[in-house]
Motif scaffolding. Structure first.
Motif, PDB file in Angstrom:
ATOM      1  N   ILE A 358      32.193  50.009  36.569  1.00 10.05           N
ATOM      2  CA  ILE A 358      32.365  48.618  36.130  1.00 10.05           C
ATOM      3  C   ILE A 358      33.857  48.314  36.227  1.00 10.05           C
ATOM      4  N   PHE A 359      34.202  47.341  37.085  1.00 10.84           N
ATOM      5  CA  PHE A 359      35.593  46.963  37.293  1.00 10.84           C
ATOM      6  C   PHE A 359      35.784  45.534  36.815  1.00 10.84           C
ATOM      7  N   GLY A 360      36.729  45.336  35.903  1.00  9.94           N
ATOM      8  CA  GLY A 360      36.952  44.013  35.330  1.00  9.94           C
ATOM      9  C   GLY A 360      38.216  43.370  35.859  1.00  9.94           C
ATOM     10  N   LEU A 361      38.123  42.078  36.194  1.00 11.17           N
ATOM     11  CA  LEU A 361      39.307  41.287  36.542  1.00 11.17           C
ATOM     12  C   LEU A 361      39.621  40.388  35.362  1.00 11.17           C
ATOM     13  N   LEU A 362      40.804  40.567  34.774  1.00  8.42           N
ATOM     14  CA  LEU A 362      41.250  39.745  33.654  1.00  8.42           C
ATOM     15  C   LEU A 362      42.443  38.918  34.092  1.00  8.42           C
ATOM     16  N   GLY A 363      42.678  37.841  33.371  1.00 14.78           N
ATOM     17  CA  GLY A 363      43.861  37.032  33.630  1.00 14.78           C
ATOM     18  C   GLY A 363      43.754  35.698  32.936  1.00 14.78           C
ATOM     19  N   PRO A 364      44.893  35.055  32.657  1.00 13.19           N
ATOM     20  CA  PRO A 364      44.852  33.724  32.034  1.00 13.19           C
ATOM     21  C   PRO A 364      44.207  32.699  32.957  1.00 13.19           C
ATOM     22  N   ASN A 365      43.814  31.542  32.391  1.00 10.62           N
ATOM     23  CA  ASN A 365      43.325  30.444  33.220  1.00 10.62           C
ATOM     24  C   ASN A 365      44.384  30.107  34.268  1.00 10.62           C
ATOM     25  N   GLY A 366      43.947  29.953  35.515  1.00  9.78           N
ATOM     26  CA  GLY A 366      44.873  29.552  36.578  1.00  9.78           C
ATOM     27  C   GLY A 366      45.716  30.688  37.131  1.00  9.78           C
ATOM     28  N   ALA A 367      45.406  31.959  36.759  1.00  5.52           N
ATOM     29  CA  ALA A 367      46.229  33.089  37.201  1.00  5.52           C
ATOM     30  C   ALA A 367      45.857  33.564  38.596  1.00  5.52           C
ATOM     31  N   GLY A 368      44.658  33.203  39.085  1.00  2.00           N
ATOM     32  CA  GLY A 368      44.225  33.633  40.409  1.00  2.00           C
ATOM     33  C   GLY A 368      43.065  34.610  40.396  1.00  2.00           C
ATOM     34  N   LYS A 369      42.551  34.953  39.196  1.00  2.00           N
ATOM     35  CA  LYS A 369      41.473  35.955  39.168  1.00  2.00           C
ATOM     36  C   LYS A 369      40.176  35.401  39.759  1.00  2.00           C
ATOM     37  N   SER A 370      39.860  34.117  39.487  1.00  2.60           N
ATOM     38  CA  SER A 370      38.622  33.533  40.033  1.00  2.60           C
ATOM     39  C   SER A 370      38.701  33.429  41.554  1.00  2.60           C
ATOM     40  N   THR A 371      39.882  33.071  42.082  1.00  2.00           N
ATOM     41  CA  THR A 371      40.076  33.007  43.541  1.00  2.00           C
ATOM     42  C   THR A 371      39.861  34.391  44.146  1.00  2.00           C
ATOM     43  N   THR A 372      40.459  35.417  43.524  1.00  2.00           N
ATOM     44  CA  THR A 372      40.296  36.800  43.993  1.00  2.00           C
ATOM     45  C   THR A 372      38.827  37.203  43.959  1.00  2.00           C
ATOM     46  N   PHE A 373      38.182  36.897  42.861  1.00  2.00           N
ATOM     47  CA  PHE A 373      36.774  37.250  42.667  1.00  2.00           C
ATOM     48  C   PHE A 373      35.901  36.591  43.739  1.00  2.00           C
ATOM     49  N   LYS A 374      36.147  35.298  43.999  1.00  3.10           N
ATOM     50  CA  LYS A 374      35.321  34.569  44.975  1.00  3.10           C
ATOM     51  C   LYS A 374      35.498  35.126  46.392  1.00  3.10           C
ATOM     52  N   MET A 375      36.694  35.598  46.711  1.00  4.18           N
ATOM     53  CA  MET A 375      36.875  36.236  48.025  1.00  4.18           C
ATOM     54  C   MET A 375      36.119  37.559  48.105  1.00  4.18           C
ATOM     55  N   MET A 376      36.096  38.305  47.001  1.00  9.45           N
ATOM     56  CA  MET A 376      35.436  39.616  47.003  1.00  9.45           C
ATOM     57  C   MET A 376      33.925  39.504  47.161  1.00  9.45           C
ATOM     58  N   CYS A 377      33.343  38.365  46.743  1.00 10.09           N
ATOM     59  CA  CYS A 377      31.880  38.242  46.928  1.00 10.09           C
ATOM     60  C   CYS A 377      31.538  37.244  48.039  1.00 10.09           C
ATOM     61  N   LEU A 379      32.564  34.126  48.780  1.00  6.64           N
ATOM     62  CA  LEU A 379      32.463  32.683  48.563  1.00  6.64           C
ATOM     63  C   LEU A 379      33.712  31.936  49.023  1.00  6.64           C
ATOM     64  N   LEU A 380      34.808  32.666  49.253  1.00  2.79           N
ATOM     65  CA  LEU A 380      36.041  32.082  49.805  1.00  2.79           C
ATOM     66  C   LEU A 380      36.534  32.989  50.920  1.00  2.79           C
ATOM     67  N   THR A 381      37.120  32.399  51.967  1.00  6.71           N
ATOM     68  CA  THR A 381      37.668  33.185  53.070  1.00  6.71           C
ATOM     69  C   THR A 381      39.148  33.449  52.819  1.00  6.71           C
ATOM     70  N   PRO A 382      39.585  34.718  52.899  1.00  5.25           N
ATOM     71  CA  PRO A 382      41.010  35.016  52.676  1.00  5.25           C
ATOM     72  C   PRO A 382      41.893  34.368  53.742  1.00  5.25           C
ATOM     73  N   THR A 383      43.123  34.024  53.355  1.00  4.79           N
ATOM     74  CA  THR A 383      44.126  33.575  54.315  1.00  4.79           C
ATOM     75  C   THR A 383      44.683  34.773  55.068  1.00  4.79           C
ATOM     76  N   ALA A 384      44.831  35.893  54.347  1.00  2.60           N
ATOM     77  CA  ALA A 384      45.318  37.139  54.956  1.00  2.60           C
ATOM     78  C   ALA A 384      44.748  38.307  54.173  1.00  2.60           C
ATOM     79  N   GLY A 385      44.815  39.502  54.767  1.00  2.00           N
ATOM     80  CA  GLY A 385      44.261  40.675  54.109  1.00  2.00           C
ATOM     81  C   GLY A 385      42.756  40.745  54.271  1.00  2.00           C
ATOM     82  N   LYS A 386      42.143  41.710  53.586  1.00  3.69           N
ATOM     83  CA  LYS A 386      40.709  41.943  53.747  1.00  3.69           C
ATOM     84  C   LYS A 386      40.008  42.114  52.409  1.00  3.69           C
ATOM     85  N   ALA A 387      38.767  41.588  52.349  1.00  5.00           N
ATOM     86  CA  ALA A 387      37.840  41.852  51.245  1.00  5.00           C
ATOM     87  C   ALA A 387      36.680  42.642  51.841  1.00  5.00           C
ATOM     88  N   LEU A 388      36.527  43.900  51.407  1.00  2.00           N
ATOM     89  CA  LEU A 388      35.521  44.792  51.982  1.00  2.00           C
ATOM     90  C   LEU A 388      34.470  45.162  50.947  1.00  2.00           C
TER      91      LEU A 388
END
Length: 578
Positions: A358-377, A379-388
């Motif tokens: 179980i891996f948790g992503l924490l962060g304040p509102n607007g910190a970027g955790k939801s954006t990171t999360f959406k790329m990992m599943c 729902l969003l395409t990365p600008t650079a780097g990879k989500a595997l």
């Protein structure tokens, strides 16, 4: 006693058609100004119904309510000038700016001229929204939206403030700021009633009304209830049993009223008059290590409701075991970056998640955790780097990867106008189930989760706890290897949250890998590892106990998860102030 400066309730009762029990049952209470009073209880306790009666939006069926000596129904116009009410879904206009929202509420309150100018100056300074007056409300973070909602409620300087779950969906730093504001208002003589199912918030109140199923179970200082738990709260560890397995064993013991994971330990609440030594006499627990821990209001709350209730998840008997090596990396972020224009919402983030973790992503509102999360599943395409996921790049192989994924959204992506059965049929069909296999899976899951008795009810009419249960079942119909959970327990009460995490633990024991975002710090304790995201970067990672150790100081060598979160964020701000 005078009702001036007080809310008084005399035998107040409210019933709704089709309900066996009253939503609020013959309630007698007095709430006075000068400190925050908490209205505490699980879903369906009657908190919102009581708030709406006090605001003059519902008429009691029996009894009488008085707010500052006024009847909320008969004297509604006089009360309107004295009362501020912030409901759960506060009516901000998201296509208006911060200033336009304030102006609208000033118009509604007939606050004009010089009084309006000074009121706006005071509220913008008080909420720290001064630099954001031209920003659309829809573009604010969750914490800033709540601050704006509070500011709009305070236009007109009410003497009574009713706040219905203002902390839901708000990160710990923003919640702390909200509390500082509200304590300041209460210190100035305002009468404040704060409804919550977050029990750490209840500990901040001068007094609480604790309700369950419409009944008042306790009224008084939170410490008064917590003191009753002395000698019954323990942290348990075992050198031979993983904390998830220990949790599942402990919940089945008659001596245990409640249990939850707390880092590497399991927090146990023993039933009254139970001897801790009895636990070590249980086969398989002879090496159990127990140490006293300070009782919390949540311990007393759960105990007063009769304990955790659920001791085992039905998923253990339903789900297949996921084959694979526990050392195998199944989720990976490599230099993951997402830009919106020149703004980097996620900035070169790296992490890995192993099978059955179980891996948790924490962060304040607007910190970027939801954006990171959406790329990992996917729902969003990365600008650079990879989500595997399973070594598949979600940018190029998302279809293949999605066969292995389950996703449960923060707002429970259910179709509210469809019945429970129709939602189950739709989502199982989306995941490729057909014919008899689909019918069998729907029947089995419905029975296991108690959804068969409400199969024909429209989803919008369900209590939040049932919506959450249905959303989880919909995400699991195809038995995924990997489950993504986006703030899955936002707004639900502690009992429902415990039941939910029993299901998650049961799945992980079967080899399912889970990635979760959360604002609820006690929930973060269930994670094997945590990544703390801030300003789009991963600023800390490790086990929950690792993060608490990183935040420990000479003054506080054993911080809570919430204290660790706030300390690590503030430390990063200090180090990067330049």
């Amino acid at each position: 006693m005078s009702s001036e400066g007080a809310i008084r309730l005399h035998g107040v009762e409210k019933r709704f058609p089709g309900m066996d029990k009253p939503a609020v049952a013959r309630l007698d209470a007095e709430i006075r100004a000068g400190g925050v009073t908490g209205l505490v209880g699980p879903d369906g306790a009657g908190k919102t119904t009581l708030m709406r009666m006090l605001a003059g939006l519902l008429r009691p069926d029996e009894g009488q309510a008085e707010v500052l000596g006024l009847d909320p129904i008969a004297d509604v116009n006089a009360l309107h000038a004295l009362l501020g009410y912030m409901p759960q879904k506060f009516g901000l206009y998201e296509d208006l700016t911060v200033m336009e929202n304030l102006t609208l509420y000033a118009d509604l309150r007939s606050v004009t001229g010089e009084a309006r100018i000074t009121t706006f100056e005071r509220l913008l300074e008080f909420t720290a929204l001064g630099p954001f007056t031209d920003r659309l409300a829809g573009k604010l973070s969750g914490g800033m939206k709540q601050k704006l909602g509070l500011a709009c409620t305070l236009v007109g300087t009410p003497k009574v403030l009713l706040l219905d779950e203002p902390g839901v969906g708000v990160d710990p730093i923003s919640r702390r700021e909200l509390w500082q504001m509200v304590h300041e208002l209460a210190g100035g003589g305002m009468l404040i009633l704060w409804s919550t199912s977050y029990l750490d918030e209840a500990e901040q109140c001068r007094s609480v009304l604790l309700m369950n199923e419409g009944e008042l179970l306790f009224q008084g200082a939170p410490t008064e209830l917590t003191r009753q738990m002395a000698g019954r709260s323990f942290l348990a560890t075992s050198p031979t049993i993983h904390n998830r397995a220990l949790l599942q064993q402990a919940l089945k013991l008659p001596q245990v009223s409640d249990a939850m994971i707390q880092g590497r330990s399991v927090r146990l609440i023993l039933t009254r008059n139970s001897d801790p030594a009895q636990l070590r006499a249980v086969p398989g627990l002879t090496d159990l290590v127990l140490r006293d821990t300070t009782p919390r209001f949540e311990d007393a709350f759960i105990d007063l409701l009769g304990g955790a209730g659920t001791s085992e998840s039905p998923l253990g008997a339903i789900l297949h075991t996921v084959e694979g090596n526990p050392e195998e990396t199944v989720i990976e972020a490599r230099q993951l970056t997402k830009k919106f224009g020149d703004f980097a919402a996620t900035d070169r983030v790296d992490f890995t998640v192993q099978r059955g973790e179980i891996f948790g992503l924490l962060g304040p509102n607007g910190a970027g955790k939801s954006t990171t999360f959406k790329m990992m599943c996917g729902l969003l395409t990365p600008t650079a780097g990879k989500a595997l996921v399973l070594d598949l790049d979600l940018k190029t192989s998302s279809g293949k990867a999605r066969q292995h994924l389950g996703y449960m959204a923060q707002k429970f992506s259910l179709y509210g106008n469809l019945t429970v059965a129709q939602n189950l049929r739709f989502f199982s069909g989306v995941y490729g189930l057909r014919g008899q296999a689909q019918n069998d899976k729907i029947a089995r899951m419905s029975k296991a989760f108690g959804l068969d008795t409400i199969a024909d009810q429209p989803t919008d009419a369900l209590p939040l706890g049932f919506k959450q249960r249905l959303a989880l079942v919909c995400a699991l119909m195809h038995e995924p290897d990997i489950l993504f959970l986006d703030e899955p327990t936002s707004g639900v009460d502690p009992l429902t949250r415990r039941e939910f995490w029993l299901h998650i633990n049961s799945m992980v024991e079967k080899g399912v890998t889970v990635m979760v975002t959360t604002h609820f710090m006690d929930e973060a304790e269930y994670c094997d590892r945590i990544g703390l995201v801030y300003h789009g970067k991963l600023i800390a990672s490790g086990t929950p106990d690792d993060l608490k150790a990183q935040a420990a100081t000479r003054e506080d060598d054993d911080p809570t998860m919430e204290q660790a979160f706030i300390t690590l964020i503030h430390r990063w701000d200090k180090e990067h102030a330049a």
